[in-house]
Scaffold this active site. Structure first.
Site, mmCIF file in Angstrom:
data_model
loop_
_atom_site.group_PDB
_atom_site.id
_atom_site.type_symbol
_atom_site.label_atom_id
_atom_site.label_comp_id
_atom_site.label_asym_id
_atom_site.label_seq_id
_atom_site.Cartn_x
_atom_site.Cartn_y
_atom_site.Cartn_z
ATOM 1 N N ARG A 72 -16.909 2.613 8.419
ATOM 2 C CA ARG A 72 -16.303 3.607 9.295
ATOM 3 C C ARG A 72 -16.299 4.965 8.586
ATOM 4 O O ARG A 72 -16.177 5.034 7.364
ATOM 5 C CB ARG A 72 -14.875 3.209 9.660
ATOM 6 C CG ARG A 72 -14.788 2.076 10.670
ATOM 7 C CD ARG A 72 -13.364 1.768 11.078
ATOM 8 N NE ARG A 72 -12.592 1.197 10.005
ATOM 9 C CZ ARG A 72 -11.768 1.866 9.205
ATOM 10 N NH1 ARG A 72 -11.579 3.158 9.372
ATOM 11 N NH2 ARG A 72 -11.116 1.263 8.227
ATOM 12 N N TYR A 200 -23.145 1.424 12.733
ATOM 13 C CA TYR A 200 -22.238 0.511 12.019
ATOM 14 C C TYR A 200 -21.115 0.055 12.958
ATOM 15 O O TYR A 200 -20.497 0.871 13.655
ATOM 16 C CB TYR A 200 -21.632 1.192 10.769
ATOM 17 C CG TYR A 200 -20.471 0.381 10.249
ATOM 18 C CD1 TYR A 200 -20.699 -0.844 9.617
ATOM 19 C CD2 TYR A 200 -19.147 0.756 10.480
ATOM 20 C CE1 TYR A 200 -19.641 -1.641 9.207
ATOM 21 C CE2 TYR A 200 -18.080 -0.028 10.074
ATOM 22 C CZ TYR A 200 -18.338 -1.236 9.439
ATOM 23 O OH TYR A 200 -17.295 -2.038 9.055
ATOM 24 N N LYS A 209 -12.159 -0.666 17.417
ATOM 25 C CA LYS A 209 -11.249 0.348 16.872
ATOM 26 C C LYS A 209 -11.025 1.493 17.855
ATOM 27 O O LYS A 209 -9.919 2.002 17.987
ATOM 28 C CB LYS A 209 -11.819 0.909 15.562
ATOM 29 C CG LYS A 209 -12.069 -0.142 14.509
ATOM 30 C CD LYS A 209 -10.804 -0.844 14.135
ATOM 31 C CE LYS A 209 -11.030 -1.885 13.074
ATOM 32 N NZ LYS A 209 -9.810 -2.610 12.737
ATOM 33 N N HIS A 229 -2.771 -2.723 14.574
ATOM 34 C CA HIS A 229 -3.811 -3.267 13.688
ATOM 35 C C HIS A 229 -3.241 -4.513 13.007
ATOM 36 O O HIS A 229 -2.920 -4.502 11.823
ATOM 37 C CB HIS A 229 -4.156 -2.184 12.660
ATOM 38 C CG HIS A 229 -5.395 -2.438 11.872
ATOM 39 N ND1 HIS A 229 -5.636 -1.842 10.658
ATOM 40 C CD2 HIS A 229 -6.481 -3.216 12.111
ATOM 41 C CE1 HIS A 229 -6.803 -2.228 10.186
ATOM 42 N NE2 HIS A 229 -7.342 -3.068 11.051
ATOM 43 N N SER A 251 -7.494 -2.224 6.452
ATOM 44 C CA SER A 251 -8.809 -2.863 6.523
ATOM 45 C C SER A 251 -9.174 -3.505 5.181
ATOM 46 O O SER A 251 -8.921 -2.919 4.119
ATOM 47 C CB SER A 251 -9.867 -1.814 6.862
ATOM 48 O OG SER A 251 -9.461 -1.083 7.982
ATOM 49 N N ALA A 252 -9.783 -4.684 5.285
ATOM 50 C CA ALA A 252 -10.280 -5.393 4.097
ATOM 51 C C ALA A 252 -9.163 -5.721 3.105
ATOM 52 O O ALA A 252 -9.354 -5.665 1.884
ATOM 53 C CB ALA A 252 -11.419 -4.615 3.437
ATOM 54 N N CYS A 253 -7.976 -6.030 3.613
ATOM 55 C CA CYS A 253 -6.858 -6.453 2.750
ATOM 56 C C CYS A 253 -6.422 -7.878 3.083
ATOM 57 O O CYS A 253 -5.293 -8.273 2.782
ATOM 58 C CB CYS A 253 -5.674 -5.506 2.904
ATOM 59 S SG CYS A 253 -5.938 -3.917 2.126
ATOM 60 N N GLY A 254 -7.278 -8.655 3.749
ATOM 61 C CA GLY A 254 -6.999 -10.080 3.891
ATOM 62 C C GLY A 254 -6.379 -10.515 5.212
ATOM 63 O O GLY A 254 -5.782 -11.593 5.269
ATOM 64 N N ASP A 280 -7.270 -9.181 13.835
ATOM 65 C CA ASP A 280 -7.392 -7.732 13.574
ATOM 66 C C ASP A 280 -6.544 -6.850 14.497
ATOM 67 O O ASP A 280 -6.078 -5.813 14.064
ATOM 68 C CB ASP A 280 -8.870 -7.320 13.694
ATOM 69 C CG ASP A 280 -9.156 -5.951 13.115
ATOM 70 O OD1 ASP A 280 -8.621 -5.638 12.039
ATOM 71 O OD2 ASP A 280 -9.919 -5.181 13.736
ATOM 72 N N SER A 372 -20.231 -5.692 3.889
ATOM 73 C CA SER A 372 -21.111 -6.462 4.780
ATOM 74 C C SER A 372 -20.249 -7.380 5.641
ATOM 75 O O SER A 372 -19.153 -7.781 5.248
ATOM 76 C CB SER A 372 -22.126 -7.262 3.962
ATOM 77 O OG SER A 372 -21.469 -8.052 2.998
ATOM 78 N N ARG A 373 -20.760 -7.714 6.813
ATOM 79 C CA ARG A 373 -19.904 -8.337 7.824
ATOM 80 C C ARG A 373 -20.547 -9.548 8.492
ATOM 81 O O ARG A 373 -21.772 -9.677 8.528
ATOM 82 C CB ARG A 373 -19.626 -7.303 8.931
ATOM 83 C CG ARG A 373 -18.893 -6.060 8.457
ATOM 84 C CD ARG A 373 -17.429 -6.310 8.343
ATOM 85 N NE ARG A 373 -16.675 -5.163 7.872
ATOM 86 C CZ ARG A 373 -15.427 -4.896 8.227
ATOM 87 N NH1 ARG A 373 -14.805 -5.670 9.081
ATOM 88 N NH2 ARG A 373 -14.791 -3.867 7.732
ATOM 89 N N ARG A 404 -1.915 -3.097 -0.277
ATOM 90 C CA ARG A 404 -2.518 -3.518 -1.545
ATOM 91 C C ARG A 404 -1.890 -2.641 -2.615
ATOM 92 O O ARG A 404 -2.271 -1.481 -2.775
ATOM 93 C CB ARG A 404 -4.024 -3.259 -1.410
ATOM 94 C CG ARG A 404 -4.917 -3.879 -2.416
ATOM 95 C CD ARG A 404 -6.360 -3.455 -2.113
ATOM 96 N NE ARG A 404 -7.025 -4.337 -1.173
ATOM 97 C CZ ARG A 404 -7.736 -5.402 -1.501
ATOM 98 N NH1 ARG A 404 -7.891 -5.723 -2.772
ATOM 99 N NH2 ARG A 404 -8.320 -6.140 -0.577
ATOM 100 N N ASN A 500 -0.053 -18.292 0.326
ATOM 101 C CA ASN A 500 0.780 -17.341 1.072
ATOM 102 C C ASN A 500 1.649 -18.060 2.109
ATOM 103 O O ASN A 500 2.630 -17.503 2.605
ATOM 104 C CB ASN A 500 -0.089 -16.271 1.752
ATOM 105 C CG ASN A 500 -0.719 -15.343 0.714
ATOM 106 O OD1 ASN A 500 -0.182 -15.204 -0.388
ATOM 107 N ND2 ASN A 500 -1.836 -14.729 1.065
HETATM 108 C C1 OXD Z 1 -11.661 -2.448 9.902
HETATM 109 C C2 OXD Z 1 -12.248 -3.594 10.626
HETATM 110 O O1 OXD Z 1 -12.406 -1.596 9.366
HETATM 111 O O2 OXD Z 1 -11.474 -4.411 11.140
HETATM 112 O O3 OXD Z 1 -10.430 -2.353 9.875
HETATM 113 O O4 OXD Z 1 -13.489 -3.683 10.732
HETATM 114 MN MN MN Z 2 -9.405 -3.828 11.050
#
Ligand code: OXD
Ligand code: MN
Length: 589
Positions: A72, A200, A209, A229, A251-254, A280, A372-373, A404, A500
């Site tokens: 993004r 992307y 988003k 989110h 984003s990308a925090c699990g 998400d 990568s996704r 984080r 967790n």
């Molecule tokens: C983000 C996603 O970037 O969910 O938050 O792809």
């Molecule tokens: Mn997201």
């Protein structure tokens, strides 16, 4: 031309966009497997996608984005409302007239030699009161195929619209994938999104988003609901009771890992089960019973591949074993399958990296891009909750925020009440990740994990949260977690992932009122004895170290929050400034 819809606004949108962008042809997507299959074939013929090993990964495809187009682009993402003030200090703003003109100039004639696809899609179950329809026009087959996984695409969306119904207009044009002319524009007052010069996912799958968060958060403020989110998960107890919580992490925090966690063995043996409703996005409304109800408006997972493996998230991995599109991971040429950092150890070699180069571990670079996704259908997920398909969604017992943070924020704490919970969400900070362009690992404020996604003034957004609290008679309890505390060597102190569950267990016990907590300067913190450590080689002392509330650090944090809050001026709800003062006082000034 025969149109598959009688909706005049859709037809006008398509005709006007075609007149601007000049595609060679227009294809109306109907969502049928036959049409999607023909597009997959075409994308493989042109090289846009690669068909993977169909025995090992049936229905799976591979795609590479341009090297400059892998995440993004927050600095090129704008809220284009008429008054700059309404976009607020945390968004980039452009005057709508100027933005339309600029985007139209960029997109003019750019679909020449290409096809324009018309995608009718629903965020949420088609026709449900909780759902909304979008039409995305795009010149990318990759976008069509991803949207067909991530949203509910089909002609039944036109039935919902009828002749005159409204929808969110989305125009995506790849143009020249020029990073200097890349713009992701939102016109909340016109229900419109325009994305140019990117391919992307986060910039171009406009249902995600752009619509389900930025535009929907604006709609939610005006219509009395919330677009967040957040993942949504359900915990089933041994006696069959079900509890649900929603959790916001940057984003990308699990989020995907938490949403699909497998509890430790002794929980499983007792009959506990965790099920995923979403990973998400949550759309949240007040139910007739005075509780908050959440639905996941998406239909798939656009997850970060690196780090996903049989141990960290077997459910996500299983979800990617069929009908999935992989983007910017590495390819194993030996059997035409995919690989990414963390999938297996050691890496198979040789590989072809995300840039198309030969790769071995000695190459000194990552084989898969860190962002990568995989785009995987939700139905593939072994722990998908039945409630995923419920029109009303699920009632929330708890809302969890989390960033984080290497220091300061304890493993878990509970807010004193709703308004304090909103304060806790508003002061979230987190280290940046590869999900957006720019430096990673930089601590920044990310209130409610919505900094990149709030479609209006963040001060008004905080006020909306406070207002929502007044509408619910039985609000969820609000918590904050931090899985990312580090020791002096930079190692994570808490094991995370399935463990967790031990923290979720405490959270749900607090909701049920069955466990005590210590009242501290920042809220209620668990007594170390109350976190279940069975089966884990973990000392109570270590646990205490990440539950400890360091007042000196929090006092400094409060000073920093005061600075952060200044930008919201008069729009900062008094409930939040009052909670900030309380924090400062609690820390002994
Ligand atoms: C983000 C996603 O970037 O969910 O938050 O792809
Ligand atoms: Mn997201």
């Amino acid at each position: 031309m025969a149109y598959p819809t009688k909706n005049k606004k859709v037809i006008k949108f398509v005709e006007e966009t075609a007149a601007l962008t000049c595609p060679d042809q227009i294809v109306w997507i109907d969502g049928s497997e036959a049409q999607l299959e023909a597009l997959r074939k075409e994308a493989c013929q042109t090289g846009e996608m690669i068909k993977l090993n169909q025995e090992k990964l049936p229905g799976c495809y591979y795609h590479r984005t341009a090297e400059n187009d892998v995440a993004r682009v927050e600095a090129r993402t704008f809220i284009c409302c008429r008054e700059k003030e309404n976009a607020g200090p945390t968004n980039y703003w452009m005057d709508p007239k100027e933005a339309y003109k600029m985007c139209y100039d960029i997109a003019r004639g750019k679909m020449k030699g290409r096809t324009m696809y018309v995608i009718p899609y629903s965020m949420g179950i088609v026709g449900s009161d909780f759902s909304k329809i979008g039409i995305e026009l795009t010149d990318s087959i990759y976008v069509v195929l991803n949207m067909a996984i991530m949203t509910r695409v089909g002609l039944d969306c036109y039935d919902v619209l009828g002749e005159d119904g409204d929808f969110i207009k989305g125009l995506h044009c790849k143009c020249d994938v020029d990073p200097e002319k890349r713009y992701i524009m939102h016109f909340p007052e016109d229900d419109t999104i325009i994305s140019v010069n990117s391919a992307y996912g986060g910039n171009v799958l406009l249902g995600k988003k752009c619509f389900a968060l930025r535009i929907a958060s604006f709609l939610g403020k005006n219509e009395g609901w919330m677009a967040e989110h957040m993942l949504i998960l359900g915990v089933t107890y041994p006696d069959g009771t079900k509890k649900y919580l929603a959790a916001a992490f940057p984003s990308a925090c699990g989020k995907t890992n938490l949403a699909m966690l497998i509890p430790p063995k002794h929980y499983l043996e007792q009959g506990y089960k965790v099920e995923c409703v979403g990973d998400d996005i949550a759309w949240i409304r007040v139910g007739k019973d005075g509780r908050l109800w959440a639905v996941n408006p998406e239909n798939g997972f656009f997850g970060v591949a690196p780090g996903t493996n049989e141990k960290s998230n077997p459910n996500a991995l299983a979800a990617t074993r069929k009908n999935t599109i992989f983007t910017n991971v590495a390819i194993n040429p030996e059997d035409n399958t995919v690989w990414w950092e963390g999938l297996t150890k050691p890496a198979p070699e040789p590989l072809i990296d995300w840039l198309g180069n030969d790769w071995t571990p000695a190459s000194g670079v990552k084989a898969a891009h860190p962002n990568s996704r995989f785009t995987a259908p939700a139905v593939n997920c072994p722990c998908l909750s039945e409630a995923f398909n419920s029109k009303e969604g699920v009632p929330l017992d708890a809302i969890v925020f989390g960033g984080r943070r290497a220091t300061t924020t304890p493993l878990v704490y509970q807010s004193r009440d709703w308004d304090h919970g909103v304060f806790v969400g508003s002061i979230m900070s987190s280290e940046t990740t590869a999900a957006a362009t720019g430096a990673t690992g930089v601590l920044r404020h990310d209130p409610m994990a919505m900094k990149p996604f709030c479609g209006y003034h963040m001060g008004d957004y905080f006020a909306h949260w406070i207002e929502m609290g007044k509408k619910v008679t039985n609000p969820p309890k609000i918590f904050n977690v931090n899985w990312f505390r580090q020791d002096k060597d930079g190692e994570f102190i808490w094991p995370g992932f399935g463990d967790n569950m031990r923290v979720l267990d405490w959270i749900l016990k607090r909701c049920a009122g069955t466990v005590d907590a210590e009242e501290t300067a920042i809220g209620y913190v668990p007594y170390a004895k109350d976190i279940d450590l069975e089966g884990l080689d973990y000392s109570r002392e270590t646990l205490e170290s990440i539950l400890y509330v360091d007042k000196a650090r929090w006092s400094a944090e409060a000073d920093e929050i005061r600075e952060f809050y200044k930008q919201f001026g008069d729009k900062l709800p008094k409930e939040l400034s009052a909670n900030l003062e309380t924090l400062k006082e609690n820390c002994g000034k």
